[in-house]
Motif scaffolding. Structure first.
Motif, PDB file in Angstrom:
ATOM      1  N   PRO A  49      24.799 -11.570 -16.237  1.00 39.91           N
ATOM      2  CA  PRO A  49      25.636 -10.655 -17.027  1.00 39.91           C
ATOM      3  C   PRO A  49      27.111 -10.807 -16.657  1.00 39.91           C
ATOM      4  O   PRO A  49      27.461 -11.218 -15.552  1.00 39.91           O
ATOM      5  N   ASP A 128      20.149 -10.096 -11.332  1.00 42.88           N
ATOM      6  CA  ASP A 128      19.590  -8.759 -11.183  1.00 42.88           C
ATOM      7  C   ASP A 128      20.539  -7.858 -10.395  1.00 42.88           C
ATOM      8  O   ASP A 128      20.692  -6.667 -10.701  1.00 42.88           O
ATOM      9  N   ARG A 131      23.300  -6.700 -12.702  1.00 43.63           N
ATOM     10  CA  ARG A 131      22.827  -5.677 -13.640  1.00 43.63           C
ATOM     11  C   ARG A 131      22.706  -4.314 -12.958  1.00 43.63           C
ATOM     12  O   ARG A 131      23.041  -3.283 -13.533  1.00 43.63           O
TER      13      ARG A 131
END
Length: 485
Positions: A49, A128, A131
């Motif tokens: 992201p 992860d 996020r």
């Protein structure tokens, strides 16, 4: 700033290099016997992201601090050019590979560096962490999770501070001296010892009882005979510069990264450089003994394996190289040497030494599969264990207390009680005792390690593996820097 992380200058012997991936072996083509019903699926592409501005600033700060703290670089390099978020992501992934799995590629490993970290892709965990906004926790999870590595990291910080403060003065050579001495050499010795040992009074020109104990502590830290006599060996160890000790710690931190993230709780570790075997229960040593490891030219390899059995009263099948270079010339020079020492000739050229008191393997051989034909074993030659320099074997590891190790590994086996082992040894028959619980064994090369109280200990680099490792990392970094231009 992070430009220094992305394009690292080759200014120190241990710098960032490319991640280590498992060796890829292309299998031979095979014609299918049945039609394929579905195409093979490619691994999913992990997308990281986009970093928030706050995350980018946090990542920039973490990278610049951690690259130094983990021994990947000697100091952060400031720059006025702010990195882009894409550059920060690439730098974070490169850093993760280096800290978690080391900086060498498969091609950089020597054959006798038989430890290989598994392939590691940090992208899923990093994505992860972005996020969930847990980048700091992800960073903290990267280094080897062991007290041995933590001790080196703290030692690195301490010795860097010593080096940046000017290190220590070289002690002048001269005659050996000890308690009762006085004068300028004692003054210099006190100042030198006080840099590493806070219990030493740096002032005074008398070699008194407290200084004697300080010298002995230093000699133990360097693996020397703690005689309290300041001899040539002691001076040489004390005169290794603080900067060289920093590089030594960095090399050992790199080798820690080659180990799995989860070492077996019950295991045997041999420190090749220190010639010591230790049995561990977790991070707690439960048995330790002196060993004799390979001399330079007959290096004991780094490796990991599993001991499945103990051979009691083992014969010695002599390697061809040893038979040709050492034993056949002895027989030629002194006919009857083979018979007097229990050797028999098999097939005209091959030598085997029969089991017994004369056998080079003694009464116990601890077998574990490996590509180097090395093992742990007993020996009838006990004198070397009294020495503080114990690199003398052809590559195998001789043990000071093999019977005690055998008892520990066979503990709880109703078939192989201590009494049964003793009776088998006395009878002289060659018998293999399988272990009910096989135990992992690691042959490791530690030239720097911290004791339980955090005090750094150093050993010589007898195989020059510290220097070779530094050179390989430096060369890889230089190649990366050129390729990135």
């Amino acid at each position: 700033m992070i430009r220094s992380v992305i394009a690292v200058a080759a200014a120190t012997p241990l710098l960032m290099a490319t991640p280590l991936f498992a060796q890829q072996v292309t299998p031979p083509s095979v014609a299918p016997t049945v039609p394929m019903t579905a195409p093979m699926l490619a691994p999913p592409v992990i997308t990281v992201p986009t970093l928030s501005d706050t995350q980018a600033a946090q990542l920039d700060k973490l990278l610049n601090g951690d690259i130094v703290a983990q021994g990947l670089k000697s100091a952060a390099t400031a720059t006025t050019i702010a990195p882009s978020k894409d550059e920060l992501v690439r730098a974070a992934l490169d850093h993760a590979r280096a800290v978690h799995a080391g900086r060498l590629s498969e091609a950089d490993f020597q054959r006798d560096w038989g430890l290989r970290p598994p392939a590691y892709d940090p992208t899923p965990a990093f994505a992860d962490a972005v996020r969930q906004d847990r980048i700091g926790a992800w960073f903290a999870s990267l280094p080897p999770p062991y007290a041995g590595y933590d001790g080196l990291r703290k030692g690195l910080q301490n010795y860097r501070s010593i080096a940046s403060a000017g290190g220590w003065q070289t002690l002048a050579s001269g005659p050996d001296f000890t308690i009762g001495a006085s004068g300028p050499r004692v003054i210099a010795l006190r100042k030198r010892l006080a840099v590493e040992d806070k219990d030493v009074d740096a002032n005074g020109d008398k070699f008194d009882a407290s200084l004697l104990e300080a010298v002995r502590r230093a000699q133990r830290r360097y693996g020397l005979n703690p005689s309290g006599i300041v001899s040539t060996q002691t001076l040489a160890a004390l005169n290794v510069s603080a900067g060289d000790r920093v590089h030594q710690i960095m090399a050992n931190m790199e080798r820690w990264r080659w180990l799995p993230q989860n070492l077996p709780r019950d295991r045997i570790q041999v420190n090749i450089a220190a010639a010591v075997l230790t049995v561990f229960d977790g991070d707690v040593p439960v048995q330790s003994m002196r060993a004799v490891t390979g001399r330079p030219g007959d290096e004991t390899p780094m490796l990991s394996s599993t001991i499945h059995s103990i051979v009691i009263n083992p014969p010695w099948n002599v390697p061809t190289s040893i038979a040709t270079k050492e034993l056949w010339p002895k027989e030629k020079a002194n006919p009857g040497y083979f018979k007097r020492n229990g050797f028999k000739v098999i097939g005209g050229t091959r030598l085997q030494q029969q089991a017994g008191d004369q056998s080079a393997l003694g009464r116990f051989k601890f077998d574990f599969p490996n590509d180097y034909s090395v093992y742990l074993h007993d020996t009838p030659s006990r004198a070397k264990f009294a020495s503080f320099s114990r690199l003398s074997s052809h590559g195998c590891v001789r043990l000071e207390k093999p019977a005690e190790l055998a008892d520990l590994l066979l503990k709880g086996d109703p078939t192989w009680t201590p009494e049964k082992v003793d009776a088998t040894v006395a009878k002289g028959d060659t018998v293999r005792a399988p272990l009910l619980k096989p135990v992992s064994v690691y042959l490791l090369y530690w030239t720097a390690f911290a004791s339980g109280n955090g005090q750094m200990n150093f050993r010589a680099d007898p195989y020059d593996w510290d220097g070779i490792l530094a050179s390989k990392i430096e060369a890889r970094t230089a190649r990366q820097t050129i390729a990135a231009r």
